[in-house]
Design a protein around this motif. Structure first.
Motif, short mmCIF file in Angstrom:
data_model
loop_
_atom_site.label_atom_id
_atom_site.label_comp_id
_atom_site.label_asym_id
_atom_site.label_seq_id
_atom_site.Cartn_x
_atom_site.Cartn_y
_atom_site.Cartn_z
N LEU A 184 0.85 -1.19 0.00
CA LEU A 184 0.00 0.00 0.00
C LEU A 184 0.88 1.23 0.00
O LEU A 184 1.77 1.38 0.85
CB LEU A 184 -0.92 -0.01 1.22
CG LEU A 184 -1.92 1.15 1.35
CD1 LEU A 184 -3.18 0.69 2.10
CD2 LEU A 184 -1.32 2.36 2.08
N ALA A 185 0.67 2.13 -0.95
CA ALA A 185 1.40 3.39 -1.03
C ALA A 185 0.57 4.48 -0.37
O ALA A 185 -0.59 4.70 -0.74
CB ALA A 185 1.69 3.74 -2.49
N GLY A 186 1.16 5.16 0.60
CA GLY A 186 0.42 6.18 1.35
C GLY A 186 1.13 7.51 1.36
O GLY A 186 1.51 8.04 0.32
N GLY A 187 1.32 8.07 2.56
CA GLY A 187 1.96 9.38 2.70
C GLY A 187 3.29 9.26 3.41
O GLY A 187 3.87 8.18 3.52
N SER A 188 3.78 10.39 3.90
CA SER A 188 5.09 10.42 4.54
C SER A 188 5.07 9.63 5.84
O SER A 188 4.03 9.49 6.50
CB SER A 188 5.52 11.86 4.81
OG SER A 188 4.54 12.53 5.59
N VAL A 189 6.21 9.11 6.23
CA VAL A 189 6.34 8.32 7.47
C VAL A 189 5.95 9.19 8.66
O VAL A 189 6.38 10.33 8.80
CB VAL A 189 7.77 7.80 7.63
CG1 VAL A 189 7.94 7.12 8.99
CG2 VAL A 189 8.11 6.84 6.50
N GLY A 190 5.09 8.65 9.52
CA GLY A 190 4.67 9.36 10.71
C GLY A 190 3.44 10.22 10.52
O GLY A 190 2.88 10.73 11.50
N GLY A 191 2.98 10.39 9.27
CA GLY A 191 1.80 11.18 9.01
C GLY A 191 0.52 10.37 9.17
O GLY A 191 0.55 9.16 9.43
N ALA A 192 -0.61 11.03 9.00
CA ALA A 192 -1.91 10.38 9.19
C ALA A 192 -2.10 9.22 8.22
O ALA A 192 -2.62 8.16 8.60
CB ALA A 192 -3.03 11.41 9.01
N TRP A 193 -1.69 9.40 6.97
CA TRP A 193 -1.89 8.34 5.98
C TRP A 193 -1.00 7.14 6.29
O TRP A 193 -1.36 6.01 5.96
CB TRP A 193 -1.62 8.87 4.58
CG TRP A 193 -2.68 9.79 4.08
CD1 TRP A 193 -3.70 10.35 4.80
CD2 TRP A 193 -2.83 10.27 2.75
NE1 TRP A 193 -4.48 11.15 4.00
CE2 TRP A 193 -3.98 11.12 2.74
CE3 TRP A 193 -2.12 10.08 1.56
CZ2 TRP A 193 -4.41 11.77 1.58
CZ3 TRP A 193 -2.56 10.73 0.41
CH2 TRP A 193 -3.69 11.56 0.42
N SER A 194 0.15 7.39 6.88
CA SER A 194 1.02 6.27 7.27
C SER A 194 0.34 5.43 8.35
O SER A 194 0.33 4.19 8.28
CB SER A 194 2.35 6.83 7.79
OG SER A 194 3.15 5.81 8.33
N VAL A 195 -0.23 6.10 9.34
CA VAL A 195 -0.92 5.38 10.41
C VAL A 195 -2.12 4.62 9.85
O VAL A 195 -2.33 3.44 10.16
CB VAL A 195 -1.38 6.36 11.51
CG1 VAL A 195 -2.19 5.63 12.58
CG2 VAL A 195 -0.17 7.05 12.14
N ALA A 196 -2.90 5.28 9.00
CA ALA A 196 -4.08 4.65 8.43
C ALA A 196 -3.70 3.45 7.56
O ALA A 196 -4.34 2.39 7.62
CB ALA A 196 -4.87 5.66 7.61
N GLY A 197 -2.67 3.62 6.73
CA GLY A 197 -2.24 2.53 5.86
C GLY A 197 -1.80 1.31 6.63
O GLY A 197 -2.17 0.17 6.30
#
Length: 328
Positions: free
Chosen positions: A34-47
């Motif tokens: 799964l490709a998300g957002g930057s490490v530590g960001g909201a999308w990283s947590v969600a992914g």
């Protein structure tokens, strides 16, 4: 368990497949990137939370979270280089239509689920920066310094559209001696703390933990979006009006009008119906876990997962929502 067994037996009967083989395939481990957002960001947590739902339901599943950027996430999914990607539904809709920043239509995108039903545009001005209003900046050609999110994201695109709709496109700001920075949100907030930025714009859930933490020692004001500008943004981006209630943040005493987008997980149309259904099933079964994993997912309910407009659901995802009684 009984319903799952009956469904497996029905599939085996309909296809002529031995029940044991059908059951083994239904519970087979998956391999998902799964490709998300930057490490530590909201999308990283969600992914990573989505990955955990897959591991819980399909032991030995291989899940990899890959830091990414929204535009590239869409392209990687389309090209079959990753199985899942996180993006705003509105930017994915632009991709399908071949609109900027995409060079040609991306026609094989399909939605799996919404993971943030309320990614609101939030605009903050640092107190002491001299910012009073967009009208003041435009009138005085004030050399304001603005932080937008990284290029290739809906967040940056929405920020550019907001500035332009207020009569101060990025090129004019820089012609007046100002500066528009394209940086990760946490970096933008840090620049604001260091008085390197006067205004910061992003799309995110509210209340945002990032904003709450950053503003404990940095006085800011929240800037609303006028109805006229909201109409322009809705037409240009496909956003929808929303209001951030009073006292969402300690410093925000009144309700603030703005616009909102939605964040979705997308897949390629080439993904099998079985895999798409398994992903949806894992998310539905572990919905409470997802809601608790990050604030951006706290407003989710089972029905919200399937509200992926303007995208089309993957057929396998649609079947899973229908089987769960979410879609009729």
């Amino acid at each position: 368990m009984l319903r799952r067994l009956l469904a497996t037996l029905a599939l085996a009967f309909a296809t002529g497949m031995p029940a044991a083989t059908a059951s083994a395939q239904a519970n087979a481990p998956m391999k998902v990137t799964l490709a998300g957002g930057s490490v530590g960001g909201a999308w990283s947590v969600a992914g990573n939370a989505i990955g955990e739902t897959l591991r819980r339901e399909y032991p030995n599943t291989s899940f990899t979270y890959e830091p990414g950027r929204e535009q590239s996430n869409i392209l990687l999914v389309s090209q079959g280089r990753v199985q899942l990607g996180i993006a705003h539904a509105q930017l994915a809709g632009r991709a399908i239509a071949g609109g900027e920043p995409f060079k040609q239509p991306v026609t094989n995108l399909r939605a799996i689920a919404v993971i943030d039903p309320q990614a609101a545009m939030q605009v903050f001005a640092r107190q002491g920066s001299g910012f009073e209003s967009f009208e003041q900046v435009r009138r005085d050609k004030k050399p304001i310094r603005v932080a937008l999110n990284l290029r290739g994201t809906m967040m940056a695109l929405a920020g550019e559209e907001l500035l332009a709709a207020n009569g101060m496109p990025a090129k004019d700001i820089e012609a007046w001696g100002g500066k528009v920075h394209y940086v990760a949100y946490n970096d933008g907030l840090e620049m604001m703390k260091n008085q390197q930025v006067d205004l910061i714009i992003n799309l995110l859930a509210f209340p945002s933990g990032q904003v709450t933490a950053a503003t404990r020692e940095m006085p800011v004001q929240m800037i609303g979006v006028s109805p006229e500008v909201a109409g322009v943004l809705d037409k240009a981006l496909g956003t929808m009006p929303v209001e951030v209630p009073a006292k969402t943040y300690d410093f925000q005493t009144v309700a603030v009008p703005t616009v909102t987008a939605t964040v979705v997980v997308v897949a390629s149309a080439a993904m099998s119906d079985e895999d798409a259904a398994k992903i949806v099933g894992a998310m539905l079964k572990n919905l409470d876990f997802l809601k608790q994993s990050h604030a951006m997912m706290r407003h989710l309910d089972a029905a919200a997962l399937a509200k992926v407009t303007p995208l089309k659901l993957h057929p396998g995802a649609e079947k899973a929502y229908r089987a769960a009684g979410i879609l009729k």
